[in-house]
Write a protein that holds these residues in place. Sequence first.
Motif, PDB file in Angstrom:
ATOM      1  N   SER A  21       0.828  -1.199   0.000  1.00 43.25           N
ATOM      2  CA  SER A  21       0.000   0.000   0.000  1.00 43.25           C
ATOM      3  C   SER A  21       0.866   1.254   0.000  1.00 43.25           C
ATOM      4  O   SER A  21       2.050   1.232   0.329  1.00 43.25           O
ATOM      5  CB  SER A  21      -0.890   0.000   1.234  1.00 43.25           C
ATOM      6  N   TYR A  26       3.460   7.033  -6.583  1.00 45.67           N
ATOM      7  CA  TYR A  26       2.250   6.312  -6.968  1.00 45.67           C
ATOM      8  C   TYR A  26       1.824   6.852  -8.330  1.00 45.67           C
ATOM      9  O   TYR A  26       1.744   8.070  -8.529  1.00 45.67           O
ATOM     10  CB  TYR A  26       1.125   6.515  -5.951  1.00 45.67           C
ATOM     11  N   ASP A  80      -0.937   6.515 -11.671  1.00 40.80           N
ATOM     12  CA  ASP A  80      -2.113   6.026 -12.392  1.00 40.80           C
ATOM     13  C   ASP A  80      -1.779   6.013 -13.877  1.00 40.80           C
ATOM     14  O   ASP A  80      -1.463   7.055 -14.457  1.00 40.80           O
ATOM     15  CB  ASP A  80      -3.322   6.932 -12.136  1.00 40.80           C
ATOM     16  N   LYS A 109      -3.022   5.114 -17.687  1.00 43.12           N
ATOM     17  CA  LYS A 109      -4.268   4.954 -18.434  1.00 43.12           C
ATOM     18  C   LYS A 109      -3.986   4.775 -19.926  1.00 43.12           C
ATOM     19  O   LYS A 109      -3.062   5.366 -20.466  1.00 43.12           O
ATOM     20  CB  LYS A 109      -5.172   6.179 -18.234  1.00 43.12           C
ATOM     21  N   LYS A 169      -5.808  -0.098 -18.001  1.00 42.16           N
ATOM     22  CA  LYS A 169      -5.322   0.746 -16.921  1.00 42.16           C
ATOM     23  C   LYS A 169      -4.443  -0.064 -15.970  1.00 42.16           C
ATOM     24  O   LYS A 169      -4.602  -1.269 -15.822  1.00 42.16           O
ATOM     25  CB  LYS A 169      -6.492   1.343 -16.131  1.00 42.16           C
ATOM     26  N   ALA A 170      -3.540   0.647 -15.314  1.00 41.87           N
ATOM     27  CA  ALA A 170      -2.667   0.011 -14.325  1.00 41.87           C
ATOM     28  C   ALA A 170      -2.332   1.039 -13.256  1.00 41.87           C
ATOM     29  O   ALA A 170      -2.507   2.249 -13.446  1.00 41.87           O
ATOM     30  CB  ALA A 170      -1.405  -0.530 -14.977  1.00 41.87           C
ATOM     31  N   ARG A 171      -1.847   0.535 -12.138  1.00 39.98           N
ATOM     32  CA  ARG A 171      -1.288   1.409 -11.123  1.00 39.98           C
ATOM     33  C   ARG A 171       0.105   0.904 -10.790  1.00 39.98           C
ATOM     34  O   ARG A 171       0.374  -0.296 -10.775  1.00 39.98           O
ATOM     35  CB  ARG A 171      -2.165   1.476  -9.881  1.00 39.98           C
ATOM     36  N   LYS A 193       0.731  -3.203 -11.308  1.00 43.54           N
ATOM     37  CA  LYS A 193      -0.408  -4.119 -11.375  1.00 43.54           C
ATOM     38  C   LYS A 193      -1.454  -3.574 -12.338  1.00 43.54           C
ATOM     39  O   LYS A 193      -1.793  -2.390 -12.310  1.00 43.54           O
ATOM     40  CB  LYS A 193      -1.042  -4.300  -9.994  1.00 43.54           C
ATOM     41  N   LYS A 251      -5.075  -2.867 -13.534  1.00 39.73           N
ATOM     42  CA  LYS A 251      -6.356  -2.619 -12.868  1.00 39.73           C
ATOM     43  C   LYS A 251      -7.538  -2.937 -13.773  1.00 39.73           C
ATOM     44  O   LYS A 251      -8.606  -3.297 -13.294  1.00 39.73           O
ATOM     45  CB  LYS A 251      -6.435  -1.157 -12.424  1.00 39.73           C
ATOM     46  N   GLN A 252      -7.349  -2.787 -15.074  1.00 43.75           N
ATOM     47  CA  GLN A 252      -8.427  -3.030 -16.023  1.00 43.75           C
ATOM     48  C   GLN A 252      -7.829  -3.351 -17.383  1.00 43.75           C
ATOM     49  O   GLN A 252      -6.878  -2.708 -17.822  1.00 43.75           O
ATOM     50  CB  GLN A 252      -9.315  -1.784 -16.134  1.00 43.75           C
ATOM     51  N   LEU A 305      -5.486  -9.822 -15.320  1.00 45.78           N
ATOM     52  CA  LEU A 305      -5.173  -8.799 -14.325  1.00 45.78           C
ATOM     53  C   LEU A 305      -3.988  -9.205 -13.450  1.00 45.78           C
ATOM     54  O   LEU A 305      -3.385  -8.352 -12.783  1.00 45.78           O
ATOM     55  CB  LEU A 305      -6.400  -8.520 -13.452  1.00 45.78           C
TER      56      LEU A 305
END
Length: 761
Positions: A3, A575, A577, A579, A600-602, A630, A632-633, A643
């Motif tokens: 996290s 961190y 995001d 897209k 999408k990934a983070r 990772k 995400k979509q 995923l």
Amino acid sequence: MISTAWIKRRLLSSAMIAAALCGVSQEALAQGASTEGENELEVITVTARRQTENLQSTPISITAFSGDRLEAQGITQVNRIQDFTPNLTFANIPSNSGIASNAAVYIRGIGQNDFAPTVEPGVGIYIDGVYLGRTAGGVFDLIDVNSVEVLRGPQGTLFGRNTIGGAINLTTVQPSDEFKLKADIKYGTDDRINVRGMVSGPIAEGIYAKVSGGLFSQDGYVNAPGLGKKLGNQDTKMIRGALRIAPIDSRFEATIAGDYTRDKSNGAPVTISGIDPTATGSFVTLQNFIASGFGNPADCLTAAAVGNTQCYNQRLYSKDSNYSTGRTFSDLELWSASLTASYDLTDEMQIKSITAIRRINGTFAQDRDGSNLPINHVYDDFTQKQFSQEFQFTGKALDDRLNWVTGLYFFKEKGKDLNSIDFLVVSAESGGYYDYKNWAAFAQLGYKLTDKLTLTGGLRYTQDRKDYLPDQFVKSTLAPFLVIPPGTRIVPLQTVKADVNKWTPMVNLSYQATRDFMLYATYSQGFKSGGYTQRIFPPEPSLPSFKPETVDSYEAGFKLMALDNRLRLNGAAFYTDYKDMQLLVADATRVGPFITNAGKARIQGFELETNFAPGDGWRLNAAVGLTDAKFKQLDAGVQGLTLDSKFVYVSKWTVSASGEKEIGLGDNGSLTPHVDWSYRSGFFTNANGINNPELYQPGYSVFNGNVRWQSDSKTFSLTFGVDNIADKKFRTFGDYQPSFGFFMQAYDRGRQYYVKAGFSL
């Protein structure tokens, strides 16, 4: 899953440890060592924000190497910086062609591994402020480098095109009134011969010149008996020159520079490691169907069929041999010229212009199936011409409380990449012609809210215009398996366009708590323009395209100098995001991979770096990086990914450490033993996004060492070294495509010995 809170706790813990170190007795740490200035760490200056600044006062995550440090660590090729830079991958991979020098660069999990002009690099490479538009030829030797900076995270405000993942900023030695003469020669494993030289100095009052060059050669290490040569060799020639005009007592300065490189190779050091028997619709299966007399393709995989040269089977598997018979080579020619001029409008305001042209001519071919059979052969005729113009305005105001950078940027490139492709059942022409233009305006202002607190904001507006003309048609087919009339267009012969307008902002807040300790936080956005899939088959009604990708990045970090400038400790957590990420993926309905917006990934993680000079000639360095990426979509239609899939070429952990000690020998000079270690956790090497276990490289360590003697005057030096001491044969490249059915891989050369003699004035 790790996290963001966990990362923050770790970062805070690191800061507390650093603070505790600051309280340790100076006397205890300095026992047996002098506290004179020469025992301190060197001051590192960077130009990451288009101004010369101290690394420790630059509030971004950056790793910087001086030319001297690169020499001390035995780094003479640019991709080796990945061994000592957390969260960086800098690989040399042939992608889907036979090119032997192609930079696949990833920072914090974001990058690109294909050199095709229909897709852009995710990490920008700059040499003396000039952006390299293509990754072809991007793995080069260092001959007169002054510094290398690795800027992590999107640099979408101040840097040119497509720096969504970060930037690598190289500066070369600039001629000055100081006369310099350097030369060295290295001999090593597999008849490695590297010769480098540089001379620089004044030629008249206010006029200075530099000429440098290098010859680099080494035998290959993958046997190719069918071609009568070894793959993975090197044959490179480079020359670079610069003329600097800086009249005394003048506000004007200009540098004209040029370089030329010829890089030739027998071909990338790839081998065949196996086939996928489950790929029942692959060309390998079809070849074995033909070889078995139109019977059972599995008959070709029996022990009795090993001697059947028409079967594609285990007779071809090897780690050190390639059994290709088709033309395989790589030939690149690169040259560039630039004019950099600056004028001090006032004592606090400067205008700078960087004008540059660059050209690449390349031909490369590869018998990709590694056999005597006509399953997969590719040929590229590649050219690129680029022109760039940048104007920068920098200055300070309000009693130096405000500093600012603003400017205009233009980039244009055009060329072709024509690919002749020969598959078992079809021969075709692929590729096409490209013509791109990019305009941008940017500004960044930093204002000291208080003596310790600085707020910086930046914004860039970009217009990206792309025209691409695919020239793709069928030459012949193999009946009865495939019947398409020669001349049939694979995609329409018509220009396609990919245009985008984009704003990319940045906001940074830095707090200089003490002279030696700074905290900062940054939000930034980056983007990479869209494009097209170049390699297409079977015929399609239109050329497949993909949209731009974007990232929103959040970063917090600290920078600390302690123990009388003997300890440097820098850290950052981030961190991201991610897209509309562009990914090279496989599709069972197409021959070869194609590029698509996967979803999408983070990405989250951190970097922590330290340098420590305890005295008495000691120097210790260490770094650790975490990239936790990772999905995400995933968009509909994306095949071969889930995923839980991992990013290719991206290790979760990168760790390194090094140490050296200078031992004085009186009038006989000094002796400096150096050892270093780097570790990368496991990663997948497939050129596309598929996570195939056959192409997984488990985590591995590499150990290097050298011993350097320098004369008392530092004029002469002699170095003995060993790279990859443990002879680790780790994977550097892999490829698997379901339509072909074989696994292609490349491995590191392994242990290498060398001796280098140098001269410097």
